[in-house]
Design a protein around this motif. Structure first.
Motif: not given
Length: 149
Positions: A135-138, A145-148
């Motif tokens: 759930d960290v990406a959300d 912050i966009d985490f590619p």
């Protein structure tokens, strides 16, 4: 320059640990003599270059009438802060109460966290790495912050 990466180290019987060379270089570049502050939080020991710590303290002390929760936080974090000098061998001595708070045994992990670093007991850190981070990406996206991946 930021603290990055993980290093596995051993804590000697006097509570000393050898800092990674890159971390020592950052400390030397950001504070005279490489002085730092160690404090406790999140069940680990955290290290900050002295000037960064002093800036944090100044901001914290500007708070007017902090809540009881913030006063307790101040007791833990600022009350536990100790200025540490890196010795000629590149070691720091972790105070006994910090060792106890972090549950530090012989095997430890030093983890870069950008402007600071953390010192974890190896077993505690390994347990932390087994947590589910799906759930960290959300949360990052919501924070802009966009985490590619």
């Amino acid at each position: 320059m930021y603290f990055r990466g993980r290093s596995h180290r051993s804590l000697d019987n006097k509570g000393r640990v050898m800092l990674p060379t890159a971390f020592r270089d950052i400390l030397l570049s950001r504070s005279e003599g490489g002085n730092l502050v160690l404090t406790t939080y999140d069940r680990c020991v955290m290290g900050y270059p002295l000037p960064d710590w002093e800036e944090f303290e100044q901001k914290f002390h500007r708070l007017k009438n902090p809540s009881l929760k913030l006063r307790h936080f101040r007791r833990l974090v600022i009350g536990g802060a100790e200025e540490i000098v890196v010795d000629k061998q590149g070691r720091i001595r972790i105070p006994a109460d910090h060792v106890a708070y972090g549950g530090l045994q012989k095997d430890i992990v030093i983890v870069g966290q950008g402007s600071k670093f953390e010192i974890w007991d190896k077993t505690r850190f390994e347990d932390l790495m087994t947590l589910n981070f799906d759930d960290v990406a959300d949360e990052l996206t919501e924070s802009g912050i966009d985490f590619p991946i």
